[in-house]
Design a protein around this motif. Sequence first.
Motif, PDB file in Angstrom:
ATOM      1  N   VAL A  61      -7.560 -10.997 -24.452  1.00 55.04           N
ATOM      2  CA  VAL A  61      -8.772 -11.526 -23.822  1.00 55.04           C
ATOM      3  C   VAL A  61      -9.235 -12.794 -24.544  1.00 55.04           C
ATOM      4  N   ALA A  62      -9.231 -12.780 -25.864  1.00 50.77           N
ATOM      5  CA  ALA A  62      -9.652 -13.964 -26.624  1.00 50.77           C
ATOM      6  C   ALA A  62      -8.740 -15.151 -26.318  1.00 50.77           C
ATOM      7  N   HIS A  63      -7.459 -14.884 -26.224  1.00 52.68           N
ATOM      8  CA  HIS A  63      -6.520 -15.967 -25.879  1.00 52.68           C
ATOM      9  C   HIS A  63      -6.799 -16.503 -24.477  1.00 52.68           C
ATOM     10  N   ASP A  64      -6.997 -15.606 -23.518  1.00 50.32           N
ATOM     11  CA  ASP A  64      -7.261 -16.037 -22.141  1.00 50.32           C
ATOM     12  C   ASP A  64      -8.554 -16.837 -22.042  1.00 50.32           C
ATOM     13  N   ILE A  65      -9.586 -16.427 -22.775  1.00 51.41           N
ATOM     14  CA  ILE A  65     -10.850 -17.154 -22.756  1.00 51.41           C
ATOM     15  C   ILE A  65     -10.686 -18.532 -23.398  1.00 51.41           C
ATOM     16  N   SER A  66      -9.918 -18.593 -24.467  1.00 48.91           N
ATOM     17  CA  SER A  66      -9.723 -19.888 -25.126  1.00 48.91           C
ATOM     18  C   SER A  66      -8.938 -20.867 -24.249  1.00 48.91           C
ATOM     19  N   GLN A  67      -8.101 -20.349 -23.380  1.00 42.38           N
ATOM     20  CA  GLN A  67      -7.291 -21.199 -22.506  1.00 42.38           C
ATOM     21  C   GLN A  67      -8.016 -21.594 -21.227  1.00 42.38           C
ATOM     22  N   ASN A  68      -9.058 -20.867 -20.850  1.00 43.38           N
ATOM     23  CA  ASN A  68      -9.730 -21.090 -19.574  1.00 43.38           C
ATOM     24  C   ASN A  68     -11.070 -21.795 -19.807  1.00 43.38           C
ATOM     25  N   PRO A  69     -11.175 -23.086 -19.501  1.00 42.89           N
ATOM     26  CA  PRO A  69     -12.440 -23.797 -19.726  1.00 42.89           C
ATOM     27  C   PRO A  69     -13.546 -23.382 -18.750  1.00 42.89           C
ATOM     28  N   ASN A  70     -13.214 -22.631 -17.689  1.00 42.94           N
ATOM     29  CA  ASN A  70     -14.222 -22.197 -16.727  1.00 42.94           C
ATOM     30  C   ASN A  70     -15.068 -21.041 -17.253  1.00 42.94           C
ATOM     31  N   ILE A  71     -14.599 -20.343 -18.260  1.00 42.38           N
ATOM     32  CA  ILE A  71     -15.363 -19.243 -18.852  1.00 42.38           C
ATOM     33  C   ILE A  71     -16.205 -19.831 -19.972  1.00 42.38           C
ATOM     34  N   THR A  72     -17.514 -19.887 -19.737  1.00 44.06           N
ATOM     35  CA  THR A  72     -18.388 -20.575 -20.680  1.00 44.06           C
ATOM     36  C   THR A  72     -19.400 -19.661 -21.368  1.00 44.06           C
ATOM     37  N   ASN A  73     -19.554 -18.399 -20.892  1.00 45.76           N
ATOM     38  CA  ASN A  73     -20.547 -17.531 -21.522  1.00 45.76           C
ATOM     39  C   ASN A  73     -20.067 -16.075 -21.512  1.00 45.76           C
ATOM     40  N   GLN A  74     -20.874 -15.215 -22.112  1.00 45.73           N
ATOM     41  CA  GLN A  74     -20.496 -13.815 -22.273  1.00 45.73           C
ATOM     42  C   GLN A  74     -20.385 -13.092 -20.940  1.00 45.73           C
ATOM     43  N   SER A  75     -21.263 -13.357 -19.996  1.00 48.69           N
ATOM     44  CA  SER A  75     -21.199 -12.638 -18.715  1.00 48.69           C
ATOM     45  C   SER A  75     -19.925 -12.980 -17.951  1.00 48.69           C
ATOM     46  N   GLU A  76     -19.481 -14.234 -18.027  1.00 43.32           N
ATOM     47  CA  GLU A  76     -18.220 -14.607 -17.380  1.00 43.32           C
ATOM     48  C   GLU A  76     -17.030 -13.963 -18.091  1.00 43.32           C
ATOM     49  N   ALA A  77     -17.108 -13.880 -19.411  1.00 46.94           N
ATOM     50  CA  ALA A  77     -16.043 -13.218 -20.172  1.00 46.94           C
ATOM     51  C   ALA A  77     -15.996 -11.728 -19.843  1.00 46.94           C
ATOM     52  N   GLN A  78     -17.179 -11.081 -19.750  1.00 45.96           N
ATOM     53  CA  GLN A  78     -17.242  -9.658 -19.385  1.00 45.96           C
ATOM     54  C   GLN A  78     -16.702  -9.450 -17.980  1.00 45.96           C
ATOM     55  N   SER A  79     -17.017 -10.364 -17.071  1.00 40.53           N
ATOM     56  CA  SER A  79     -16.525 -10.267 -15.697  1.00 40.53           C
ATOM     57  C   SER A  79     -15.000 -10.369 -15.655  1.00 40.53           C
ATOM     58  N   LEU A  80     -14.444 -11.306 -16.423  1.00 37.05           N
ATOM     59  CA  LEU A  80     -12.981 -11.433 -16.509  1.00 37.05           C
ATOM     60  C   LEU A  80     -12.369 -10.145 -17.047  1.00 37.05           C
ATOM     61  N   PHE A  81     -12.960  -9.605 -18.097  1.00 35.20           N
ATOM     62  CA  PHE A  81     -12.435  -8.393 -18.720  1.00 35.20           C
ATOM     63  C   PHE A  81     -12.526  -7.196 -17.779  1.00 35.20           C
ATOM     64  N   THR A  82     -13.678  -7.028 -17.123  1.00 35.25           N
ATOM     65  CA  THR A  82     -13.881  -5.882 -16.229  1.00 35.25           C
ATOM     66  C   THR A  82     -12.962  -5.944 -15.020  1.00 35.25           C
ATOM     67  N   SER A  83     -12.803  -7.143 -14.457  1.00 33.53           N
ATOM     68  CA  SER A  83     -11.959  -7.261 -13.264  1.00 33.53           C
ATOM     69  C   SER A  83     -10.479  -7.037 -13.571  1.00 33.53           C
ATOM     70  N   ASN A  84     -10.081  -7.249 -14.821  1.00 35.21           N
ATOM     71  CA  ASN A  84      -8.678  -7.063 -15.213  1.00 35.21           C
ATOM     72  C   ASN A  84      -8.519  -5.930 -16.219  1.00 35.21           C
ATOM     73  N   LEU A  85      -9.418  -4.955 -16.191  1.00 29.12           N
ATOM     74  CA  LEU A  85      -9.398  -3.874 -17.177  1.00 29.12           C
ATOM     75  C   LEU A  85      -8.083  -3.100 -17.165  1.00 29.12           C
ATOM     76  N   ALA A  86      -7.525  -2.868 -16.001  1.00 26.34           N
ATOM     77  CA  ALA A  86      -6.260  -2.115 -15.922  1.00 26.34           C
ATOM     78  C   ALA A  86      -5.114  -2.877 -16.586  1.00 26.34           C
ATOM     79  N   ASP A  87      -5.184  -4.200 -16.601  1.00 25.69           N
ATOM     80  CA  ASP A  87      -4.143  -5.001 -17.250  1.00 25.69           C
ATOM     81  C   ASP A  87      -4.395  -5.148 -18.745  1.00 25.69           C
ATOM     82  N   TYR A  88      -5.656  -5.376 -19.115  1.00 23.27           N
ATOM     83  CA  TYR A  88      -5.979  -5.586 -20.524  1.00 23.27           C
ATOM     84  C   TYR A  88      -5.943  -4.295 -21.335  1.00 23.27           C
ATOM     85  N   ALA A  89      -6.534  -3.246 -20.815  1.00 24.75           N
ATOM     86  CA  ALA A  89      -6.654  -1.987 -21.562  1.00 24.75           C
ATOM     87  C   ALA A  89      -6.295  -0.812 -20.661  1.00 24.75           C
TER      88      ALA A  89
END
Length: 168
Positions: A61-89
Amino acid sequence: MFTQPPRNQSPSRRLTRRESGATAVEFAMVLPVLVLMLLGIIEIANILRIQFTLESAVTTVAHDISQNPNITNQSEAQSLFTSNLADYAPLVQQNTETSDPSDPPALAMSPTTRPTCNSSACTPFLITITYTYSALSAPMQPFFDGLTLSASARKSPEPNTSSTLVAK
């Protein structure tokens, strides 16, 4: 009334006859302890599996956030994580098929807004994933329910590389 064993029996035969139920009683006393130990081993193995999965997920997740300039805050990061939870964890949220599912892992970002980075010296951000464990079996709930597992990763955002590379 106590009856005398026949005189023609050997002393070892008489001793065996008196202790015939001792093995069953010992087994009945030891069995609950062995079952609790087995359940504890299964719970600890599951906790370790989830912890390793969280550590892998937080790094990804940290790598994906560092590569994606569209994710600028915690809520967007949480949204990315939640929507891909089955892939990440995968298989971290334990009780998804019951009517009372356990809480999914939560993501926190520090600072809460992603630092902008236009040069080579970028300010790192910290991603933390926490999960509250619930025991698999009822006898282990007093020992393991409510255990908080967490993993963190520090990553620097990638500098904006919108300019084209010049070949030398």
